[in-house]
Design a protein around this motif. Structure first.
Motif, PDB file in Angstrom:
ATOM      1  N   GLY A 163       0.815  -1.208   0.000  1.00 21.84           N
ATOM      2  CA  GLY A 163       0.000   0.000   0.000  1.00 21.84           C
ATOM      3  C   GLY A 163       0.847   1.257   0.000  1.00 21.84           C
ATOM      4  O   GLY A 163       0.574   2.213  -0.729  1.00 21.84           O
ATOM      5  N   TRP A 164       1.908   1.230   0.763  1.00 22.10           N
ATOM      6  CA  TRP A 164       2.816   2.376   0.835  1.00 22.10           C
ATOM      7  C   TRP A 164       3.459   2.623  -0.535  1.00 22.10           C
ATOM      8  O   TRP A 164       3.492   3.753  -1.027  1.00 22.10           O
ATOM      9  CB  TRP A 164       3.882   2.111   1.905  1.00 22.10           C
ATOM     10  N   LEU A 165       3.890   1.535  -1.171  1.00 23.95           N
ATOM     11  CA  LEU A 165       4.538   1.688  -2.476  1.00 23.95           C
ATOM     12  C   LEU A 165       3.542   2.131  -3.538  1.00 23.95           C
ATOM     13  O   LEU A 165       3.837   2.976  -4.372  1.00 23.95           O
ATOM     14  CB  LEU A 165       5.180   0.363  -2.907  1.00 23.95           C
ATOM     15  N   VAL A 166       2.331   1.548  -3.504  1.00 23.41           N
ATOM     16  CA  VAL A 166       1.355   1.795  -4.565  1.00 23.41           C
ATOM     17  C   VAL A 166       0.706   3.168  -4.394  1.00 23.41           C
ATOM     18  O   VAL A 166       0.631   3.951  -5.339  1.00 23.41           O
ATOM     19  CB  VAL A 166       0.259   0.701  -4.556  1.00 23.41           C
ATOM     20  N   VAL A 167       0.239   3.463  -3.185  1.00 26.87           N
ATOM     21  CA  VAL A 167      -0.559   4.680  -2.983  1.00 26.87           C
ATOM     22  C   VAL A 167       0.329   5.876  -2.658  1.00 26.87           C
ATOM     23  O   VAL A 167       0.160   6.949  -3.223  1.00 26.87           O
ATOM     24  CB  VAL A 167      -1.591   4.479  -1.860  1.00 26.87           C
ATOM     25  N   ARG A 168       1.279   5.681  -1.733  1.00 30.15           N
ATOM     26  CA  ARG A 168       2.024   6.837  -1.253  1.00 30.15           C
ATOM     27  C   ARG A 168       3.210   7.174  -2.140  1.00 30.15           C
ATOM     28  O   ARG A 168       3.426   8.319  -2.499  1.00 30.15           O
ATOM     29  CB  ARG A 168       2.482   6.568   0.192  1.00 30.15           C
ATOM     30  N   ARG A 169       3.995   6.157  -2.503  1.00 33.89           N
ATOM     31  CA  ARG A 169       5.182   6.465  -3.294  1.00 33.89           C
ATOM     32  C   ARG A 169       4.904   6.402  -4.785  1.00 33.89           C
ATOM     33  O   ARG A 169       5.712   6.842  -5.574  1.00 33.89           O
ATOM     34  CB  ARG A 169       6.326   5.510  -2.925  1.00 33.89           C
ATOM     35  N   ARG A 170       3.770   5.848  -5.180  1.00 29.55           N
ATOM     36  CA  ARG A 170       3.394   5.747  -6.578  1.00 29.55           C
ATOM     37  C   ARG A 170       4.550   5.270  -7.458  1.00 29.55           C
ATOM     38  O   ARG A 170       4.887   5.886  -8.469  1.00 29.55           O
ATOM     39  CB  ARG A 170       2.844   7.090  -7.091  1.00 29.55           C
ATOM     40  N   VAL A 171       5.164   4.160  -7.062  1.00 31.60           N
ATOM     41  CA  VAL A 171       6.303   3.644  -7.797  1.00 31.60           C
ATOM     42  C   VAL A 171       5.867   3.135  -9.169  1.00 31.60           C
ATOM     43  O   VAL A 171       4.691   2.863  -9.410  1.00 31.60           O
ATOM     44  CB  VAL A 171       6.997   2.497  -7.026  1.00 31.60           C
ATOM     45  N   ALA A 172       6.853   3.001 -10.054  1.00 34.46           N
ATOM     46  CA  ALA A 172       6.559   2.582 -11.423  1.00 34.46           C
ATOM     47  C   ALA A 172       5.916   1.199 -11.460  1.00 34.46           C
ATOM     48  O   ALA A 172       5.149   0.886 -12.359  1.00 34.46           O
ATOM     49  CB  ALA A 172       7.845   2.590 -12.248  1.00 34.46           C
ATOM     50  N   TRP A 173       6.216   0.373 -10.455  1.00 31.59           N
ATOM     51  CA  TRP A 173       5.716  -0.998 -10.448  1.00 31.59           C
ATOM     52  C   TRP A 173       4.357  -1.103  -9.787  1.00 31.59           C
ATOM     53  O   TRP A 173       3.897  -2.209  -9.487  1.00 31.59           O
ATOM     54  CB  TRP A 173       6.664  -1.901  -9.660  1.00 31.59           C
ATOM     55  N   ARG A 174       3.679   0.012  -9.505  1.00 32.79           N
ATOM     56  CA  ARG A 174       2.522  -0.072  -8.624  1.00 32.79           C
ATOM     57  C   ARG A 174       1.399  -0.935  -9.178  1.00 32.79           C
ATOM     58  O   ARG A 174       0.742  -1.644  -8.438  1.00 32.79           O
ATOM     59  CB  ARG A 174       2.002   1.331  -8.272  1.00 32.79           C
ATOM     60  N   ARG A 175       1.192  -0.898 -10.505  1.00 32.03           N
ATOM     61  CA  ARG A 175       0.126  -1.733 -11.060  1.00 32.03           C
ATOM     62  C   ARG A 175       0.437  -3.209 -10.883  1.00 32.03           C
ATOM     63  O   ARG A 175      -0.439  -4.018 -10.570  1.00 32.03           O
ATOM     64  CB  ARG A 175      -0.075  -1.409 -12.539  1.00 32.03           C
ATOM     65  N   THR A 212      -6.168  -8.893   2.914  1.00 31.20           N
ATOM     66  CA  THR A 212      -5.482  -7.790   3.595  1.00 31.20           C
ATOM     67  C   THR A 212      -5.138  -6.696   2.596  1.00 31.20           C
ATOM     68  O   THR A 212      -5.220  -5.517   2.916  1.00 31.20           O
ATOM     69  CB  THR A 212      -4.197  -8.288   4.284  1.00 31.20           C
ATOM     70  N   GLY A 213      -4.773  -7.097   1.384  1.00 33.59           N
ATOM     71  CA  GLY A 213      -4.388  -6.108   0.365  1.00 33.59           C
ATOM     72  C   GLY A 213      -5.518  -5.166   0.063  1.00 33.59           C
ATOM     73  O   GLY A 213      -5.344  -3.943   0.052  1.00 33.59           O
ATOM     74  N   ARG A 214      -6.722  -5.700  -0.158  1.00 31.16           N
ATOM     75  CA  ARG A 214      -7.843  -4.847  -0.509  1.00 31.16           C
ATOM     76  C   ARG A 214      -8.179  -3.878   0.626  1.00 31.16           C
ATOM     77  O   ARG A 214      -8.344  -2.680   0.419  1.00 31.16           O
ATOM     78  CB  ARG A 214      -9.067  -5.686  -0.858  1.00 31.16           C
ATOM     79  N   SER A 231      -7.920   1.680   2.650  1.00 36.62           N
ATOM     80  CA  SER A 231      -7.678   2.617   3.745  1.00 36.62           C
ATOM     81  C   SER A 231      -6.564   3.590   3.384  1.00 36.62           C
ATOM     82  O   SER A 231      -6.637   4.778   3.692  1.00 36.62           O
ATOM     83  CB  SER A 231      -7.272   1.868   5.015  1.00 36.62           C
ATOM     84  N   TYR A 232      -5.521   3.085   2.732  1.00 34.86           N
ATOM     85  CA  TYR A 232      -4.407   3.952   2.344  1.00 34.86           C
ATOM     86  C   TYR A 232      -4.883   5.037   1.381  1.00 34.86           C
ATOM     87  O   TYR A 232      -4.457   6.189   1.449  1.00 34.86           O
ATOM     88  CB  TYR A 232      -3.299   3.124   1.681  1.00 34.86           C
ATOM     89  N   ARG A 233      -5.807   4.653   0.466  1.00 31.95           N
ATOM     90  CA  ARG A 233      -6.289   5.626  -0.514  1.00 31.95           C
ATOM     91  C   ARG A 233      -7.098   6.727   0.160  1.00 31.95           C
ATOM     92  O   ARG A 233      -7.130   7.860  -0.295  1.00 31.95           O
ATOM     93  CB  ARG A 233      -7.157   4.932  -1.563  1.00 31.95           C
ATOM     94  N   PRO A 290      -9.143   0.570  10.380  1.00 29.23           N
ATOM     95  CA  PRO A 290     -10.386  -0.093   9.973  1.00 29.23           C
ATOM     96  C   PRO A 290     -10.182  -1.098   8.836  1.00 29.23           C
ATOM     97  O   PRO A 290     -10.615  -2.251   8.950  1.00 29.23           O
ATOM     98  CB  PRO A 290     -11.276   1.070   9.516  1.00 29.23           C
ATOM     99  N   GLY A 291      -9.511  -0.680   7.773  1.00 28.37           N
ATOM    100  CA  GLY A 291      -9.274  -1.577   6.644  1.00 28.37           C
ATOM    101  C   GLY A 291      -8.366  -2.726   7.029  1.00 28.37           C
ATOM    102  O   GLY A 291      -8.567  -3.873   6.614  1.00 28.37           O
ATOM    103  N   LEU A 292      -7.377  -2.411   7.860  1.00 30.78           N
ATOM    104  CA  LEU A 292      -6.433  -3.438   8.301  1.00 30.78           C
ATOM    105  C   LEU A 292      -7.151  -4.486   9.142  1.00 30.78           C
ATOM    106  O   LEU A 292      -6.995  -5.689   8.929  1.00 30.78           O
ATOM    107  CB  LEU A 292      -5.320  -2.761   9.104  1.00 30.78           C
ATOM    108  N   ALA A 293      -7.974  -4.031  10.090  1.00 30.64           N
ATOM    109  CA  ALA A 293      -8.669  -4.966  10.973  1.00 30.64           C
ATOM    110  C   ALA A 293      -9.644  -5.821  10.178  1.00 30.64           C
ATOM    111  O   ALA A 293      -9.739  -7.034  10.395  1.00 30.64           O
ATOM    112  CB  ALA A 293      -9.398  -4.199  12.071  1.00 30.64           C
TER     113      ALA A 293
END
Lengths: 327, 541
Positions: free
Chosen positions: B365-377, B433-435, B440-442, B473-476
């Motif tokens: 989530g950190w890589l995909v949402v926050r850092r928006r890395v090239a590999w996020r998809r 957990t990913g979803r 929540s990260y978004r 909430p999303g994590l739990a």
């Protein structure tokens, strides 16, 4: 080696290049200790980027930022000691008001001292005794003050505010503006804030830096910006302005201008017997005076601020200028 | 450009996920391209029958679940009657029964020697049980019972978001009820409907317990694969696994195409219509009675399970109700080492795999949402992928991949070790957990983390004090679903378990085989209670 300067916060040729080709800067600005500087500009002008560069949330691609002659350009936000009030306040929803305000105080002092600091910060913004309130129970104005108290509590060197009043309803905005200025002046903290509203910049700022398309157009006091704008953009962005070209410009006494453009504020125009001819098309009554929309013979429209009974709609008039702005 | 550390982390996470999620599937696909096995698969009518059975059972499960779940959702969201709140919560209770536990509860209740059958047999003085709970009908009964909840919950959520002013606008424009339903309500609820349909279809397609217990001679693909593997025909099992995977992905893609955008979300939150009291007294009593009747029907499996768990071994033979009731089975559960072991196994394996899945999802989530890395998809896709494939497919894939020692190909012998089963639970937990964590990260305003930084908080303090509480909430929700799924898992366990790692579900099966119904039921009750507690903690806001 940089020579010691009287400026407390120095921005030297700071630059940010976004990957999509947008470039902000290079911008150079000196801000004196205790001064309130407004960054004013239309959306996309780079004012928020400037603020985020100052806070350290964005890394600069060139230039230097210094506080009290200490270079902080590459100091991360957590160690920069700049307080920030966010546009939507960014209050931590899972913490109460006291824990929000105390967030930046943790670890540095023992608990009793922290509680005292929190109480002091809340008293400063007139929210004494609000420590155990939940953030979402507060009104918008109260949330804004908590955000201010939280930013000020760790005694930062510089206070940054991102559109501090944009989330309040208009009725509350003016009062909050004056309270905000009073608090900042009482704390006597060097402050930079971002706004896109000229009135807010004039009211709150000691000095205003006008940004447009990533460039600094002019920095000066409200009077300087209004009376002696550096260029056409500043003239039209700050305050109401009529822009005259060609014959009309010449008729208003702008014969000596380089580009043949003359700017006149509506209150610096009056109806007379000579000058620019035209027909009154609209009259907007504001109480003390009225705005008259005049269509010149070249079909350009402009506004004249005059006595409410100075002219009638449909009347043929001549308009002359008491003061023109030209370059 | 300089290689940033975050890009390195992103590359490593992507590789790790690919190794866990995609690599085993590719290995299976490789082994399945075996001419003889493909020919065997194509030429045996049993294989085609099982594949077709999987498809039609799944489709009919969707229809049955929709037929029960949708009217209930409308009833509870739009109408008010005595007991609406309590019933509305009770009606989601099948969720707390892990698949195998639900199935054995049905066996005790509706099976040929279950309560209902015994009662009818006694009442009508029959010589034999009035029916046999077997074949497709039995499977569909269990599916309808356990899967209508998806439609019920999705539709209630959709209806709650529906803006009442849109219904009023339709009425003001002269639409009658029927027009409003078909032209306004149904199109607006389409994403909820399709979402529930996809979830039901995928669950039914991957369902193993019901066909395994009730199938008899009736085979679906999941049970067929496991049977083939037990027979030792490994190449054929590979082909079957690939066939099931292809059906799953095809089904998902077809259903996805009909999904459309979530317009309700795009329009923002509306004000849901207030539930209307049912005015006509007769109708109100009918609705109330039907509602409570339904609740009892839905709770019968739970009650049956509890009752059976209280009957000691051999005490109950031909009576309608058990003659002896005590806590003997529970005493044995918690005092006999060979019964405690599977309990402990299930708990630690579900716990460890959930923790790892949460950690991976947070980093993702950190890589995909926050850092928006090239590999996020790629990262997001890999996290979601295990959801698109039945558990049996992954179980077979992991068993195949990690039965060979080839360190250079990143293959190790994990079969027979304690690592493999938790690894399978981990793969299955990733989408859950990913979803939750990505969603929540978004929603997490980046300004909160910046505010913490500007107040002097370092990276770890910001994470612990601001990010983690906001992701809670999303994590739990994700973690509780993952834990419950691991705790009650049978699909992966039956393929991968060893004596050392045998989980509760396997122990339930062997207890049943030994006619230790009381112990099996007691295990089921423990799983049910733990699931209920974990899910209710996870759902708390």
């Amino acid at each position: 080696m940089t020579p010691p300067s009287t400026a407390f916060l120095q921005v030297q040729a700071i630059e940010k290049r976004w990957s999509d080709g947008v470039v902000i800067g290079p911008i150079t600005l000196d801000i004196a200790r205790g001064e309130i500087l407004a960054l004013l500009g239309p959306s996309g002008s780079g004012k928020t980027t400037m603020l985020r560069l100052l806070a350290g949330f964005e890394g600069a691609d060139g230039g230097r930022i210094a506080v009290a002659d200490e270079d902080v350009t590459s100091v991360p936000p957590a160690r920069r000691r700049f307080g920030m009030v966010f546009q939507h306040y960014a209050l931590f929803p899972h913490l109460d008001v006291g824990d929000n305000v105390g967030f930046g105080l943790a670890g540095s002092r023992e608990r009793g001292a922290v509680a005292t600091k929190i109480a002091q910060a809340l008293t400063l913004v007139d929210l004494a005794g609000f420590e155990r309130r939940k953030v979402h129970e507060l009104s918008g104005g109260q949330q804004q003050r908590v955000a201010l108290a939280r930013a000020l509590a760790p005694e930062p060197r510089v206070l940054l505010l991102d559109e501090p009043l944009s989330n309040l309803d208009p009725a509350l905005r003016e009062r909050t503006r004056h309270e905000l200025r009073a608090v900042i002046k009482r704390v006597d903290i060097t402050t930079v804030f971002v706004t896109h509203e000229q009135e807010e910049a004039f009211d709150l700022g000691d000095r205003i830096a006008v940004l447009n398309q990533g460039r600094l157009e002019q920095a000066g006091t409200p009077d300087e910006l209004y009376e002696r704008p550096a260029n056409l953009f500043v003239a039209t962005f700050v305050g109401r302005a009529n822009v005259f070209h060609g014959a009309a410009a010449k008729a208003l006494g702008g014969a000596a201008t380089r580009n043949g453009v003359v700017v006149v504020r509506p209150e610096r125009l009056r109806f007379g017997h000579a000058g620019v001819p035209g027909i009154v098309r609209e009259r907007r009554y504001t109480g003390a005076a009225a705005f008259f929309v005049v269509e010149g013979d070249d079909h350009e429209r402009f506004e004249v601020l005059a006595e409410p009974d100075a002219a009638q709609v449909g009347e043929r008039v001549y308009v002359e200028a008491t003061r023109v702005i030209a370059w | 450009m300089r290689l940033r550390r975050v890009d390195l982390v992103a590359a490593l996470v992507t590789l790790l996920l690919a190794w866990l999620v995609v690599y085993p599937i590719l290995i299976v696909a490789g082994e399945a391209s075996n001419g003889a096995a493909i020919h065997a698969f194509l030429s045996r009518p049993g294989e085609w029958a099982a594949l077709w059975a999987s498809v039609w059972i799944s489709l009919v499960s969707v229809i049955l679940a929709a037929a029960i779940g949708i009217p209930l959702a409308f009833l509870f969201e739009w109408f008010d009657f005595p007991g609406r709140k309590t019933l509305g919560a009770l009606i989601a209770l099948p969720v707390v029964l892990p698949p195998l536990v639900g199935v054995i509860a049905f066996l005790f209740l509706y099976g040929e020697s279950g309560f209902i059958a015994r009662a009818i047999q006694a009442a009508l003085h029959l010589d034999n049980a009035p029916w046999r709970l077997q074949g497709a009908a039995a499977i569909l009964l269990v599916h309808a019972y356990s899967m209508y909840v998806y439609f019920y919950l999705f539709m209630r959520a959709g209806l709650a978001k529906l803006d009442v002013s849109m219904l009023e606008a339709a009425q003001a424009l002269g639409a009658d009820r029927r027009t409003t339903l078909w032209r306004v309500i149904v199109p607006l609820l389409r994403p909820s409907l399709i979402g529930a349909a996809i979830l039901t279809f995928m669950t039914a397609l991957g369902s193993f317990s019901a066909p395994y217990i009730f199938g008899g001679g009736f085979r679906v693909m999941t049970t067929q694969i496991v049977a083939t593997k037990l027979n030792g025909d490994r190449p054929l099992a590979m082909v079957e696994t690939v066939a099931l995977a292809v059906v799953a992905i095809a089904g998902l893609l077809i259903l996805r195409r009909t999904e459309g955008d979530d317009i309700l979300v795009a329009l923002g939150k509306g004000i849901a219509p207030r539930p209307r009291p049912i005015r006509r007294t007769g109708v109100r009593w009918l609705a109330t009675g039907a509602g409570w009747g339904l609740a009892v029907l839905l709770l019968l499996p739970h009650l049956t399970l509890i009752l059976v768990s209280l009957v000691p071994y051999g005490a109950w033979t031909t009576e309608i109700l058990p003659p002896v009731i005590n806590l003997e089975n529970y005493r044995r559960l918690f005092s006999e080492a060979e019964r405690l072991r599977p309990m402990w196994n299930s708990f630690w394996m579900a716990g460890v795999s959930t923790l790892l899945a949460v950690a991976l999802a947070i980093v993702g989530g950190w890589l995909v949402v926050r850092r928006r890395v090239a590999w996020r998809r790629a990262i997001e896709g890999l996290l979601a992928l295990p959801w698109a494939l039945p558990g049996t497919v992954f179980a077979i894939a992991l068993a195949t991949t990690f039965s060979v020692r080839a360190p250079l190909a990143l293959r190790f012998v994990l079969v027979g070790t304690v690592v493999l089963l938790p690894l399978a639970y981990l793969v299955r937990a990733l989408p859950l957990t990913g979803r939750g964590i990505l969603a929540s990260y978004r929603q997490l305003d980046p300004a909160l983390e910046e505010a913490a930084a500007s107040l002097g908080a370092g990276r770890w303090r910001t994470f612990a004090r601001v990010t983690l509480p906001q992701l809670r909430p999303g994590l739990a929700a994700g973690a509780s679903l993952a834990f419950v799924a691991g705790l009650g898992d049978i699909v992966a366990s039956i393929v991968l378990y060893t004596f050392e790692t045998r989980p509760v579900s396997i122990e339930i099966l062997s207890s049943l085989r030994l006619d230790e119904t009381g112990v099996a039921a007691a295990f089921g009750v423990v799983l049910m209670l733990v699931s209920a507690i974990v899910l209710s903690v996870g759902a708390r806001r």
